[in-house]
Design an enzyme around this catalytic site. Structure first.
Site, short mmCIF file in Angstrom:
data_model
loop_
_atom_site.label_atom_id
_atom_site.label_comp_id
_atom_site.label_asym_id
_atom_site.label_seq_id
_atom_site.Cartn_x
_atom_site.Cartn_y
_atom_site.Cartn_z
N GLY A 52 4.29 7.52 23.83
CA GLY A 52 5.25 8.31 24.54
C GLY A 52 5.31 7.77 26.30
N ILE A 93 5.72 1.75 29.87
CA ILE A 93 5.18 0.76 30.49
C ILE A 93 6.33 -0.43 31.11
CG2 ILE A 93 4.68 -0.60 28.42
CD1 ILE A 93 1.94 -1.67 29.78
N PRO A 94 5.78 -1.02 32.48
CA PRO A 94 7.03 -1.95 32.97
C PRO A 94 6.74 -3.26 32.18
CG PRO A 94 5.89 -0.94 34.64
CD PRO A 94 5.26 -0.49 33.39
N GLY A 102 4.12 -7.40 34.81
CA GLY A 102 2.98 -6.96 35.71
C GLY A 102 2.12 -7.89 36.20
N GLY A 143 -1.55 -9.72 36.85
CA GLY A 143 -2.67 -10.03 36.36
C GLY A 143 -3.53 -10.13 37.70
N THR A 144 -5.08 -9.64 37.56
CA THR A 144 -5.89 -9.82 38.64
C THR A 144 -7.01 -10.77 38.41
OG1 THR A 144 -6.83 -7.80 38.08
CG2 THR A 144 -4.97 -7.61 39.72
N ASP A 155 -2.84 -5.40 35.89
CA ASP A 155 -3.85 -5.55 34.88
C ASP A 155 -4.97 -5.88 35.51
OD1 ASP A 155 -4.13 -6.20 31.77
OD2 ASP A 155 -5.22 -7.60 32.97
N TYR A 182 -13.97 -9.00 35.78
CA TYR A 182 -13.23 -9.71 36.86
C TYR A 182 -14.02 -9.50 38.37
CZ TYR A 182 -9.27 -9.95 33.82
OH TYR A 182 -8.29 -10.00 32.69
N LYS A 200 -9.92 -2.63 31.42
CA LYS A 200 -10.62 -3.10 30.11
C LYS A 200 -12.09 -2.69 30.05
CE LYS A 200 -7.22 -7.14 30.45
NZ LYS A 200 -7.13 -7.19 31.81
N HIS A 242 -11.56 -5.40 25.73
CA HIS A 242 -11.26 -6.49 26.36
C HIS A 242 -11.33 -7.71 24.91
CE1 HIS A 242 -11.29 -8.84 30.32
NE2 HIS A 242 -10.82 -9.69 29.41
N ASN A 270 -7.08 -9.35 22.41
CA ASN A 270 -7.79 -10.38 21.56
C ASN A 270 -8.05 -10.17 20.39
OD1 ASN A 270 -8.03 -12.41 23.76
ND2 ASN A 270 -9.08 -11.00 24.73
N SER A 287 -2.03 -15.07 30.29
CA SER A 287 -1.82 -16.71 30.70
C SER A 287 -0.38 -17.05 30.32
CB SER A 287 -2.95 -17.42 29.83
OG SER A 287 -4.15 -17.12 30.12
#
Length: 279
Positions: free
Chosen positions: A25, A28-29, A32, A34-35, A64, A69, A99, A130, A171, A219
């Site tokens: 519900g 989400i855009p 986005g 990635g970092t 994200d 990371y 994640k 992840h 994944n 990616s």
């Protein structure tokens, strides 16, 4: 404080970024940031600059990230500096994905609480697995893997605790996703997978959509070091057909690839922040 014109420009771009309503519900855009940025891990100010530019100037409203990371503190600092600015987006305006890494599968709640502490926020919008893998215990040399049904039960508790608004996977192939759906009380809202011009996964994307699971591409520009097969000698931005399309429409190779991804997944590729004209 943001100047009025800057606020208006950022907000306009954010409003042009289409949103998809997930099976929980929440919206989400489509685009986005990635970092995963190993090259700037030792230069936190560079990552903060990118984050601020993306949110304050380009209208990005989804970020994200992942514990693996190793930059959650830096991201948290940048986000909270933005939230404190007059006229800037607040926490509710930014969709945050985080994640859990396989080594943390035995401590799901503890892992998320640790991430929230480093980010200095109270909740994330989406918390995902992840990788559906086990890991080698560095101390004992023993391969360990926790059953997925146990991990998912702990993930579901996070929603009940209000630590995340949604849960998902990354994944996971078709078989793993089907198995998860057979026992999940809360189905995964997203599956973040490798998607780009060299790896379109057409059948899987269509299947995920039929299951009401949102495919998210990582990616998308093919330049992640593990995403580009050895048989492809050129990254996407050097691919001749991409360059030809970019030249024809007077846009960048990156814009061509993002348009391809949005068209492929959700049949939408025009009038969004990455374009200055219909494409």
């Amino acid at each position: 404080k943001m100047e009025g014109s800057a606020v208006a420009s950022s907000q306009k771009r954010a409003e042009e970024n289409p949103k998809i309503t997930l099976n929980n519900g929440h919206a989400i855009p489509m685009l986005g940031l990635g970092t995963y940025a190993p090259d700037v891990k030792e230069e936190p100010e560079a990552l903060k600059k990118v984050l601020k530019h993306a949110i304050l100037e380009e209208g990005y409203r989804m970020v994200d990230m992942a514990k693996m990371y190793e930059n959650e503190e830096t991201i948290g600092e940048a986000l909270n500096e933005i939230f404190a600015m007059e006229g800037a987006p607040n926490r509710e305006d930014i969709y945050l994905i985080n994640k859990i890494w396989p080594t943390d599968h035995w401590a799901v709640e503890e892992t998320l609480r640790g991430s929230l502490k480093r980010l200095k926020i109270e909740y994330v919008d989406m918390f995902i697995i992840h990788w559906p893998l086990g890991m080698m215990d560095e101390k004992t040399g023993v391969y360990k893997k926790r059953p997925m049904h146990q991990i998912w039960a702990d993930m579901e508790k996070l929603v009940e605790l209000g630590l995340t608004k949604g849960i998902g996977v990354s994944n996971f192939n078709c078989q793993l996703t089907m198995d998860l759906l057979s026992y999940a009380k809360i189905p995964p809202a997203i599956n973040e997978i490798e998607l780009h011009i060299y790896n379109p996964q057409t059948n899987f994307v269509q299947w995920l959509k039929k299951q009401n699971i949102y495919p998210i591409a990582y990616s998308p520009l093919t330049n992640y070091q593990y995403a580009l097969p050895a048989s492809f000698q050129k990254p996407g931005h050097e691919e001749p057909i991409i360059l030809k399309i970019a030249e024809k429409h007077k846009i960048t190779p990156a814009q061509v690839q993002l348009a391809w991804g949005m068209k492929k997944v959700w049949d939408f590729a025009s009038n969004v922040p990455i374009f200055d004209q219909e494409f």
